[in-house]
Design a protein around this motif. Structure first.
Motif, short mmCIF file in Angstrom:
data_model
loop_
_atom_site.label_atom_id
_atom_site.label_comp_id
_atom_site.label_asym_id
_atom_site.label_seq_id
_atom_site.Cartn_x
_atom_site.Cartn_y
_atom_site.Cartn_z
N GLY A 207 0.33 -1.47 0.35
CA GLY A 207 0.14 0.13 0.21
C GLY A 207 1.44 1.89 -0.09
N GLY A 208 1.52 1.31 0.77
CA GLY A 208 2.83 2.38 0.55
C GLY A 208 3.80 2.44 -0.37
N LEU A 209 3.84 1.66 -1.29
CA LEU A 209 4.33 1.94 -3.00
C LEU A 209 3.46 2.04 -3.63
N TRP A 210 2.43 1.33 -3.18
CA TRP A 210 1.10 2.44 -4.59
C TRP A 210 0.82 3.75 -3.99
N GLY A 211 1.24 4.20 -2.85
CA GLY A 211 0.28 5.59 -2.55
C GLY A 211 2.19 6.78 -3.32
N ALA A 212 3.19 5.77 -2.61
CA ALA A 212 4.51 6.92 -2.60
C ALA A 212 4.76 6.79 -4.80
N LEU A 213 3.99 6.28 -5.32
CA LEU A 213 4.37 6.05 -6.98
C LEU A 213 3.60 6.93 -7.67
N ILE A 214 2.06 7.81 -6.45
CA ILE A 214 1.42 8.84 -6.47
C ILE A 214 2.04 9.78 -6.83
N GLY A 215 2.99 9.37 -5.46
CA GLY A 215 3.52 10.66 -5.03
C GLY A 215 5.09 11.06 -5.79
N TYR A 216 5.40 10.14 -6.42
CA TYR A 216 6.88 9.93 -7.66
C TYR A 216 6.25 10.99 -9.10
N ILE A 217 4.89 10.68 -9.48
CA ILE A 217 4.47 11.26 -10.54
C ILE A 217 4.41 12.65 -10.24
N LYS A 218 4.21 13.43 -8.78
CA LYS A 218 3.20 14.42 -8.78
C LYS A 218 4.95 15.18 -8.83
N ALA A 219 5.60 14.69 -7.87
CA ALA A 219 6.66 15.44 -6.92
C ALA A 219 8.27 15.32 -9.11
#
Length: 356
Positions: A123-135
């Motif tokens: 779940g954390g990696l799934w959220g981090a992927l969204i964060g990566y696309i944003k950042a």
């Protein structure tokens, strides 16, 4: 200045309380207009929550995921992010727990712990992927997180149907008993209520959130980015890292919800065409709780208790369950529009200021 701050703090505490009272009053008025007995309805609601040890346990079970969902949304809010993809992170967390719970054979307790950790990380990696696309790519997280909800949903369907189907049903195979995190002796003591170790993990998550936000360097950076990411970048903070790290933690909170549902409640994943909606409930919890640790805990407790107690309203007073959703909506409305509440309680506030 100190006198002003004292009044402000009192006012901040009073507004949510008054919002709850106003929401209940408006709910009662709607029931009265519909020909229902509001007093009986609220009595039935309270009786449902506290009527037996089983009801108390099931009410706690309803509250637990709301706390985690509220924390997931709140930590993103504090960084200036709108994580509307908690539902997707819940799904990925449940999928990770299911894979470990069905495909591995480990000793009891260790099996459940490993499954919980794997689900949380997924779940954390799934959220981090969204964060990566944003950042890194600058794509709005609202758009990507909504899309990722459905991507997660259909990935889980595919994996379940190919690798872990339960023949003749629209669900996965059951996890091994060794992977269960249910507290059997406490469940029996509470009349069969589905009590699990995730409740303790949730309490620890609230404590972690408070310490992380208030006592750590990473929490300070998160708050700084949320207030002004340009100023934070000018001060030397690595804003992209903060965004990715924050979304990872948010995803971990969401992923843990999924692990609780699979390992402690249902023991399988049902193949549904829609997500659970818990992530969207977390938005209401975070808003009502002011994105603080204790606020999220209290608001989730309120919303969870009202949600569970609404079953009592249906049976005890024949009141539709939708009424309680309207009450919750009224409460959130008044919290989001504090000017209305201040206008109502203005005379009381003026008396408080005179005393100070």
């Amino acid at each position: 200045m100190n006198k002003i701050m004292v009044v402000f703090k009192r006012e901040s505490a009073i507004i949510p309380f008054v919002a709850v009272i106003l929401g209940l009053i408006l709910g009662a008025i709607i029931m009265w207009i519909g020909g229902y007995d509001a007093l009986l309805a609220y009595q039935s609601l309270i009786s449902k929550i506290f009527g037996s040890s089983y009801d108390i346990g099931e009410a706690i079970l309803t509250i637990t995921p709301l706390i985690m969902s509220g924390l997931a949304v709140a930590i993103a809010f504090r960084a200036g992010l709108f994580n509307i993809g908690v539902d997707g992170q819940i799904i990925m967390g449940s999928l990770g727990a299911l894979i470990v719970g069905t495909q591995l054979n480990l000793p009891p307790f260790i099996h459940g712990l490993v499954a919980m950790i794997c689900g949380a990380l997924l779940g954390g990696l799934w959220g981090a992927l969204i964060g990566y696309i944003k950042a890194v790519r600058g794509i709005n997280e609202v758009i990507t997180s909504i899309m990722f909800n459905f991507i997660a949903l259909y990935i889980s369907h595919y994996v379940i149907r190919i690798f872990m189907p339960q023949a003749g049903t629209q669900r996965s195979a059951m996890i091994h008993e060794s992977a269960s995190i249910q507290i059997s002796w406490l469940s029996e003591l509470m009349g069969g209520a589905r009590i699990h170790w995730g409740i303790l993990v949730t309490i620890l998550a609230v404590i972690f959130y408070y310490i992380y936000m208030k006592k750590t360097k990473w929490g300070y950076e998160l708050r700084a980015v949320g207030l002004n990411n340009h100023a934070a970048k000018y001060a030397g903070m690595k804003v992209p890292n903060v965004i990715i790290r924050t979304m990872f933690i948010s995803g971990v909170f969401g992923g843990l919800i999924g692990t609780f549902e699979v390992l402690g409640v249902f023991k399988y994943i049902a193949i549904n065409s829609v997500t659970s909606g818990l992530g969207f409930d977390g938005i209401a919890v975070a808003l009502l709780g002011g994105n603080s640790a204790i606020g999220v805990f209290l608001s989730a407790t309120l919303i969870g208790a009202l949600t569970y107690g609404s079953q009592g309203m249906s049976f005890g007073a024949d009141v539709p369950g939708e009424i309680i959703r309207m009450v919750i909506a009224f409460i959130i409305f008044f919290v989001a529009a504090p000017g209305i509440v201040k206008l109502i309680i203005k005379p009381s506030l003026q008396k408080m200021k005179k005393k100070v």
